[in-house]
Motif scaffolding. Sequence first.
Motif: not given
Length: 737
Positions: A611-618
């Motif tokens: 999730r951190r690597a996505s840059g879009r963590a909910g």
Amino acid sequence: MSFAAVRRTLILLHRWIALTLTPIFLVIILTGAVLSFRPIVNSGQGPRPGASLDVAVLSQLVGAIEKAGQPGGISVIEGGRALQVMAQDPAVAGRWDMASGAHTPAPAGGIDIFRTAEGLHKTLLLGLGLVVEVASFLMLGIMVAGPFLAWLRFRNSLMGWHTAMGWLLLPLTLTSPVTAVMLSLHIGTGSRPELPRTKRPVAISQALAIAGRDLDLNRLAGARRFRGGTVMLQIAPDATGGNGGGFVVTDSGVTPLVGGPSLVKQIHEGTWGGAWSGAINFGISLVLLGLTVTGLWSWVRRKARNRVRPVAAGGDILVAHASQTGTATRLAGVVFEGLIAGGEKATLAPIGALKPAEIARFPLVLLIASTTGEGEVPDGTRALLRQLKSSDLKGVRFAMHALGDRSYAHFCGGGQRLKAALMAAGAVEALPLREADGDPSGAFLGWVDTVRSELALNCKITGLPAVSPPVALTVADRQRLDVPGTGNTQETWKIWLEGTQDIAFRPGDLVRIAAGAGERPRSYSVGSSSRVDPRRIALTVRLHEWTADDGARRLGRVSGFLLREAEQGVTVEARLDPHPGFNPPTDPRWPIVMIAAGSGIAPFPGFIAERRASGRAGPAWLIFGNRHRDGDFLWRDVFEEALADGTLTRMDTAFSRDTDDGARVQDRLRQHASEVFEWLVETKAIVYICGRRAMSEAVLEALAEVLVTEGGLKPEAARAEIGQWVAEGRVRVDTFN
């Protein structure tokens, strides 16, 4: 009575009073919004302070109007340039120009919007004033109780906005129901003066002539027929803002209305400050409308969740699966696709997501079932077993292929339990149970051949699901996660395995490792993501040890091999199997709740990393439990860093053997029931539970209790709802013994 019990009662009262009276509330609020425009529309219509009407022209025009018909009232509009006449007769009603006397009739079939809205607002146009008064009292009650039922927390969800509006705007929104209640009780409205009487009815033109002797009619704002044949005149204030007000005209003179409207009435109607006070009342109406609509919509969504969601029957054959790690799901998909390719009409579904009545719609069920734990059905199927006890499946035939491993004590126990439950409900076997030991490929193809020949089905299977090939992984690094000597901790390590080429995997997938040839492999959850590093796989390995009957200390074959024998640089052969049922959501913005105890934390560092690597963590909430905070807070640095940078929204811990804690993860769910309910119901978070089976069962029970205390469900209905969520994948469970 405990505070929790009182709060539950208040929640139920709040919900059901609001729900029952929503139609009346909506009428009151919407008509109040309409009426709030009256001071806005009237502002600037009559003479401004200091302005002057031509009284002679006014009297002459009113006399002419009365010759045409009987007006009910007149209003000076457009700054004194015209009159607006209220009358039943269309020849009279409408606009009259003051200078020319020209008449513009009111639109045909038109209604007085404000008068109609006022009638609805006060009596629902049905003479139900008492009902409106009672509704005002109850509206005040539920608004005052609201802040005590949900603490103010800023969340971008339906009920988050509902709660925020209720809390932050409470002082403003209370003015409407409070003043309505005060008016009902005649509080702050002053005493009612005795109105003068007239011997004979007075026309508006006559009233103007009589009042002209005592009043300055240059500032007339309006006149209307009043009680007992009298006429009420409204005089605008002079340039200093004074000498205005209402007057009653009889055949003998003029009597001022002492005091005018009370402050309570002016606040309720929004007339105390002219146009801008009306605008404030309109804003209050919008907020009340928002609270009512969001509350109603929340209930509608809750009812929609409680409705049975029937499976779409695509034919006479149901291909169902009861899967724990995905193998049964993949095999069932092969059967379904083969039937469709062969021209058969079939439906594919996880059997745990179906109600018994839905299963009963299919004359034939082809079922592939796996086993988990010590002879248990997969987690998503447990609720169905309870439902089958009181169900009728007469007329249903089924053929089952059970997956298992003879190295376990209860070989194919899950399939056997499911078979027994189906037969107890009246279903009959179309074919004898076929069992698979270990690799199901050969047994599966044999079962499909039997289905084709014995049941006369055209099933064109072109191949089996791809089996993950063996992969060589090197022990790249190893780090102990617990702290020896800090209490009764369990030895647990973080191990990094490294491949020589890129590998596709996701957190929650399974790495199967055997300590030697012919030995039963042990499965470990992947705690990293190939989206971050496609060659390094993180595992959490707890050393399994026990004392044998001869008193000797024994170690688990695979955990002992990994932690005692496989030194750094050693290559191990493994198999990497997808586990889509326990992968994080494809959309990293989707809210998740991660619940783990002990080494059950294994997949969740990977969830955080991906999730951190996505840059879009909910939003993400971790609830972790173990024995000692200082001794076995596994992966502590990873989660505290995630909490600091926002990848992890919230973290709660429970350390059962610390003297200042003594709690378990299920206790934390109960303690934070309102927040858990909001994450489950309002934000629709996916819940992941990983750990021992006993822990998962306790957590599922705690989640059901949350639906009881916060959602008002009965215990059995709450357990059924949680069971349905497990079957649907909204609650995902990965357990071990």
